[in-house]
Write an enzyme that holds these catalytic residues in place. Structure first.
Site, PDB file in Angstrom:
ATOM      1  N   LYS A 240       0.819  -1.203   0.000  1.00 28.55           N
ATOM      2  CA  LYS A 240       0.000   0.000   0.000  1.00 28.55           C
ATOM      3  C   LYS A 240       0.864   1.269   0.000  1.00 28.55           C
ATOM      4  O   LYS A 240       2.076   1.191   0.117  1.00 28.55           O
ATOM      5  CB  LYS A 240      -0.957  -0.036   1.201  1.00 28.55           C
ATOM      6  CG  LYS A 240      -1.764  -1.339   1.276  1.00 28.55           C
ATOM      7  CD  LYS A 240      -2.683  -1.547   0.064  1.00 28.55           C
ATOM      8  CE  LYS A 240      -3.074  -2.974  -0.188  1.00 28.55           C
ATOM      9  NZ  LYS A 240      -4.137  -3.540   0.569  1.00 28.55           N
TER      10      LYS A 240
HETATM   11  C1  PLP Z   1      -5.124  -4.628   0.941  1.00 32.66           C
HETATM   12  C2  PLP Z   1      -6.597  -4.573   0.827  1.00 32.66           C
HETATM   13  C3  PLP Z   1      -7.449  -4.909   1.879  1.00 32.66           C
HETATM   14  C4  PLP Z   1      -7.012  -5.571   3.133  1.00 32.66           C
HETATM   15  O1  PLP Z   1      -5.926  -5.087   3.700  1.00 32.66           O
HETATM   16  P1  PLP Z   1      -4.953  -6.012   4.608  1.00 32.66           P
HETATM   17  O2  PLP Z   1      -4.222  -4.968   5.363  1.00 32.66           O
HETATM   18  O3  PLP Z   1      -4.107  -6.810   3.690  1.00 32.66           O
HETATM   19  O4  PLP Z   1      -5.825  -6.838   5.481  1.00 32.66           O
HETATM   20  C5  PLP Z   1      -8.806  -4.709   1.724  1.00 32.66           C
HETATM   21  N1  PLP Z   1      -9.313  -4.231   0.586  1.00 32.66           N
HETATM   22  C6  PLP Z   1      -8.530  -3.913  -0.451  1.00 32.66           C
HETATM   23  C7  PLP Z   1      -9.151  -3.348  -1.676  1.00 32.66           C
HETATM   24  C8  PLP Z   1      -7.160  -4.099  -0.380  1.00 32.66           C
HETATM   25  O5  PLP Z   1      -6.408  -3.827  -1.440  1.00 32.66           O
END
Ligand code: PLP
Length: 371
Positions: free
Chosen positions: A179
């Protein structure tokens, strides 16, 4: 894509030296709390709660808003599967809807799939691309539905001047290592609604009735889980957050150069962005399905047809299967979101080359166009 360096190392060193790893052991003003306050101020939201993942943030938010067994929650057919699995985790069922030509949830298909059992909509801002929040909020208001923004993939991106995650009733962020900013694993919950915030606080911390801040909570207490973060994560995020404006600016600048080059390219079209003026991502669409090796496929794990455990409506225990609690039979088929499948076969994500100079970015974009 992430930036990390000495500042994060120093912050973690400070936590370790202090010996205070838990946010609720050191009294007021710890690293996590300080970051939450920063987040509220920079994102212009009343409450922020940091949790241990984006998935936890989604589950906590649904629990906080009282979504549960018998409820249907609208989720796009193109997202990371956690957006849909979080719905199952609170005992509700995800209803999948198509994306439109922005590759975000289609407001028209949302309306088509609303039933008397629909409780909430989860618009997902995929790949740093905002959903059509104006239309989605209108639909939600018309049908009295809750909106939980999944901004996990769009931390720091704005829609018409507002931070994504702060437009709906609640919003979630992810800080896993793919992210915009990261502490390895982590998540954030944003809301202006005090009741939802307090209920999220309870759910994420074993009901939090033993904590000092319990006395400030007027809501009835209920049991929760443990989705807390440690001060190590809080300290890293505090530093990461300072880097965010520069990261987004870098993406926007490079996106603009690429878009200018692509405007003259007749092999593909640039996908419409719901807020062109602050766009920080670029997707392209071909007339016909194509395979271009150097370009990033946007489907794969992020298409509903590949979410086997969900498509099979499985659960960890047969009596805990949310599909049994649904008020009507829910049927999933591979072709239920055909429009999304057709789009994904023709759309490619152009990775923004974060480390390139603007001149290099231009050459890079021309290369894609001439491929
Ligand atoms: C990464 C992601 C999540 C979940 O995040 P985590 O921190 O990996 O649990 C949820 N929704 C979307 C669209 C994502 O890309």
């Amino acid at each position: 894509m992430f930036e990390i360096g000495q500042e994060e190392i120093d912050a973690v060193t400070e936590v370790i030296k202090s010996g205070q790893f838990m946010r609720y052991r050191g009294g007021e003003g710890g690293f996590t709390e300080t970051f939450e306050k920063e987040l509220c101020s920079k994102f212009n939201t009343k409450h922020a709660l940091i949790v241990n993942s984006g998935t936890s943030a989604l589950i906590c938010s649904l629990a906080a808003m009282g979504v549960g067994p018998g409820d249907e929650v609208i989720v796009p057919a193109y997202t990371w599967v956690a957006s849909a699995m979080a719905v199952c985790a609170v005992g509700a069922v995800p209803i999948l809807v198509d994306v439109d030509d922005t590759l975000t949830i289609d407001p028209e298909d949302i309306e088509r799939k609303i039933t008397p059992y629909t409780k909430a909509i989860i618009p997902v801002h995929m790949l740093n691309t905002p959903c059509d929040m104006d239309r989605i909020m209108q639909v939600a208001e018309k049908h009295s539905l809750l909106v939980l923004e999944d901004a996990c993939q769009a931390v720091g991106i704005t829609y018409k001047g507002k931070m994504l995650g702060t437009i709906g009733d609640m919003g979630t962020l992810s800080f896993n290592m793919y992210k915009n900013i990261t502490c390895g694993e982590g998540g954030g919950i944003l809301t202006d609604n005090e009741k939802y915030y307090k209920r999220a606080l309870m759910y994420h911390d074993a009901g939090c009735f033993t904590r000092e801040h319990a006395s400030s909570i007027q809501e009835p207490f209920f049991p929760g889980v443990n989705y807390r973060v440690s001060e190590i994560q809080g300290a890293i995020l505090g530093e990461q957050f300072k880097r965010l404006p520069k990261i987004i600016e870098n993406l926007r600048e490079r996106r603009k150069v690429i878009a200018e080059v692509f405007a003259d390219c007749d092999k593909f079209k640039i996908l419409k962005n719901n807020d062109e003026s602050s766009a920080a991502a670029i997707l392209i669409i071909y007339d016909k399905p194509v395979k271009v090796d150097s370009l990033i496929e946007v489907g794969g794990r992020h298409i509903y047809t590949n979410w086997d455990p969900l498509m099979n409506q499985s659960s960890f225990h047969k009596d805990m299967n949310p599909f049994k609690w649904a008020k009507r039979e829910i049927i999933y088929t591979d072709d239920m979101c055909q429009k999304t499948l057709d789009l994904l076969a023709r759309v490619k994500n152009i990775e923004i080359p974060y480390d390139m100079s603007l001149d290099e970015v231009k050459t890079y974009a021309e290369g894609i166009c001439n491929e």
